[in-house]
Enzyme design. Structure first.
Site, mmCIF file in Angstrom:
data_model
loop_
_atom_site.group_PDB
_atom_site.id
_atom_site.type_symbol
_atom_site.label_atom_id
_atom_site.label_comp_id
_atom_site.label_asym_id
_atom_site.label_seq_id
_atom_site.Cartn_x
_atom_site.Cartn_y
_atom_site.Cartn_z
ATOM 1 C CB SER A 182 76.344 -7.716 65.476
ATOM 2 O OG SER A 182 77.602 -7.101 65.672
ATOM 3 C CE LYS A 221 79.049 -5.032 62.856
ATOM 4 N NZ LYS A 221 79.417 -5.510 64.205
ATOM 5 C CB SER A 253 79.858 -8.756 67.149
ATOM 6 O OG SER A 253 78.612 -8.742 67.798
#
Lengths: 95, 488
Positions: free
Chosen positions: B150, B75, B174
């Site tokens: 997210s 990420k 997330s």
């Protein structure tokens, strides 16, 4: 509750966020809708409940008080917007 | 999925010389090249870095760890030395990280190869991946739908087979929510289990790194390498990391699983409810004992979270000042102009919204009414779990109220977007470990089963998910169009 335009300007100033004047009312509406959701908290009886700042209620860990050399200044300043002679540059603060 | 397709098998095949790390990396880089144009899961592709890492593994000059040669996507919230780390924001569009996050360094030391950096909601603020400066990620199961957020890029990339696993972070859901919406397995460990050093901060009392993979077994391998004490994160817990993968025996006979009645109330979409009910019946069939439990403060989680997380964010994001790194506005006239214009230009709308909410709830006259009050209701929510776990070993329920929604559907309605997070926020506020496990489909879109465990019981969580995946095949389903030549 609804936020006034002046409250929105004040919050933006506290957060150092430049605000487009034409959009202050729009922000006020959006933020008010969100703050409204928080009103449910006021109904809860929290007398005597200790505020929870951290999920594990840990105390801060201590480390030995030993000097550790930091050698990363050049690498960190290489990505700065403006530096000279090892210092970060900003607009003149004192005339 | 059979065990032959998993991480253990891939690493073993490489160790046996059946395939090289360079060939494995090339396979996934080729898939990224072919598919990512449609999906937008990656902000940066690190082809050169990946090839160099893979060659070092093959040459025996890299660490010969338990993940030697395994390609991963990180990420874009995790700092990667020498590689742009944008956090999905224009603010950090020019930011080349000067060091590796601890999680990245630990995975590299285990022999993992970095393929690229995953798209995400800006500064991890969002539940749909639409707030990214780099454009929305599309859900591989239906590209008109959101992947969740997210960590949507990480989840969608694993779902489309662009990497066997990916890292993510979970502040209010997330990891679990995009894992559910993309039909992959995701785990958010206990707060403090994975170091936050080099993981760009959103809300420091909530942020926790974790991972996505095709199965609980694969998650066990990746999490085992990521987790562990780090002196550079003062909240990282000094506690041994068990060998999660070795402990998987798939036996959940006698396990007491709590079903929170609040998670099955109005609001849970009927198709999702049916899938979750079937999954829970499956767990019962495997020998688990089901117990209805009460988490009476669940309905306070959204308000509590959306006070605390923005408050912490407004403080954390104060560091973006246009001085030391990140975006700086052109020709600032004075210091105030430098700050306020750099921040107005660098931050997107959702981030600005949350900074303002945070500044408001922390401001004089409102601090006690909102911030302190939310810290108190946070304790009530955490105490609900403490009471429940006195009687049960695990908790099961839905991750979301419904499967993925359409791109754009909720973008202009922040309150409706926030209310989505109702089932994931409570465990985040309590700091508990949680997972999402693929559990079925509604009209072609995946549904995730949420499992929650007591603090530091990631092993129990992974074993229950593993047991479920030994008996079901939801985690083996692949989005149409992405199935072919999936494994190298």
């Amino acid at each position: 509750m609804s936020l006034t335009d002046d409250q929105v300007r004040n919050v933006a100033r506290l957060a150092r966020l430049g605000l487009d004047d034409a959009r202050v009312a729009e922000h006020a509406g959006e933020l008010s809708n969100i703050i409204d959701v928080f009103e449910s908290l006021a109904q809860v009886d929290t007398d005597g409940v200790e505020p929870m700042a951290h999920p594990l209620d840990l105390t801060a860990r201590l480390r030995p008080d030993e000097a550790v050399p930091v050698t990363t200044r050049d690498a960190f300043q290489a990505i700065a917007p403006a530096v000279a002679d090892g210092v970060y540059l900003v607009p003149k603060v004192i005339e | 999925m059979t065990a032959e397709d998993g991480i253990r098998s891939l690493v073993a095949r490489r160790a046996a010389g059946e395939i090289s790390a360079a060939e494995i990396a090339a396979h996934y880089l080729e898939r990224i090249e072919r598919h990512d144009g449609d999906l937008n899961t990656l902000i940066s592709v690190c082809a050169e870095r990946a090839r160099a890492q893979a060659e070092a593994v093959d040459a025996g000059t890299a660490a010969d760890g338990p993940l030697a040669g395994l390609p991963l996507i990180h990420k874009d919230i995790f700092c990667t030395e020498g590689v742009n780390t944008s956090c999905g924001s224009r603010m950090l569009d020019n930011f080349i990280a000067p060091y590796d996050a601890t999680a990245v360094a630990r995975l590299a030391a285990a022999g993992a190869v970095t393929l690229g950096k995953a798209n995400m909601d800006e500064f991890a603020m969002g539940s749909s991946n639409e707030t990214s400066y780099y454009g929305p990620v599309r859900n591989p199961w239906n590209r008109d739908y959101v992947p969740g957020g997210s960590s949507g890029g990480s989840a969608a990339a694993v779902a489309a087979g662009l990497a066997p696993a990916a890292t993510g972070t979970d502040t209010g859901g997330s990891i679990r929510q995009p894992a559910a919406l993309c039909g992959v397995t995701g785990i958010k460990p206990t707060y403090g289990r994975v170091s936050r050093y080099g993981m760009i901060a959103f809300a420091s009392s909530l942020d926790q790194g974790g991972c996505f993979a095709r199965s609980a077994e694969d998650c066990a391998h990746v999490l085992g390498a990521m987790a562990g004490f780090d002196a550079r994160d003062s909240t990282c817990v000094e506690r041994d990391v068990p060998d999660y993968a070795a402990a998987l025996d798939g036996d959940i006979r006698g396990l007491r699983i709590g079903l929170p009645k609040q998670y099955f109330a109005d609001g849970l979409e009927a198709g999702s409810r049916a899938a979750i009910d079937r999954a829970i019946a499956e767990l019962e069939g495997l020998g688990a004992e089901l117990v209805e439990i009460d988490l009476p403060h669940t309905d306070l989680a959204v308000s509590t979270y959306y006070v605390i997380a923005p408050a912490e964010a407004s403080s954390n994001l104060a560091r973006y000042d246009g001085v030391r790194y990140g975006h700086r506005c052109a020709d600032p006239v004075d210091l105030d102009d430098l700050y306020s214009r750099s921040r107005a230009e660098g931050f997107g709308r959702e981030v600005q919204r949350r900074i303002m909410i945070g500044a408001y709830v922390l401001s004089a006259g409102y601090y006690d009414a909102y911030y302190v009050k939310a810290q108190q209701t946070r304790r009530l929510i955490a105490d609900d779990f403490t009471r429940a776990f006195a009687d049960v070993d695990l908790i099961a329920g839905p991750v979301t109220q419904a499967p993925a929604f359409r791109l754009g559907e909720k973008l202009d309605d922040p309150v409706s977007m926030y209310l989505n997070d109702v089932y994931t926020l409570p465990a985040s506020l309590a700091g508990l470990p949680g997972m999402s496990v693929p559990a079925g489909f509604v009209e072609g879109l995946p549904v995730g089963l949420q499992l929650l465990a007591p603090w530091f019981e990631e092993g129990r969580l992974l074993n229950a998910a593993h047991a479920f995946q030994q008996a079901t095949d939801w985690h083996t389903r692949r989005p149409p169009g992405y199935e072919s030549q999936e494994t190298p």
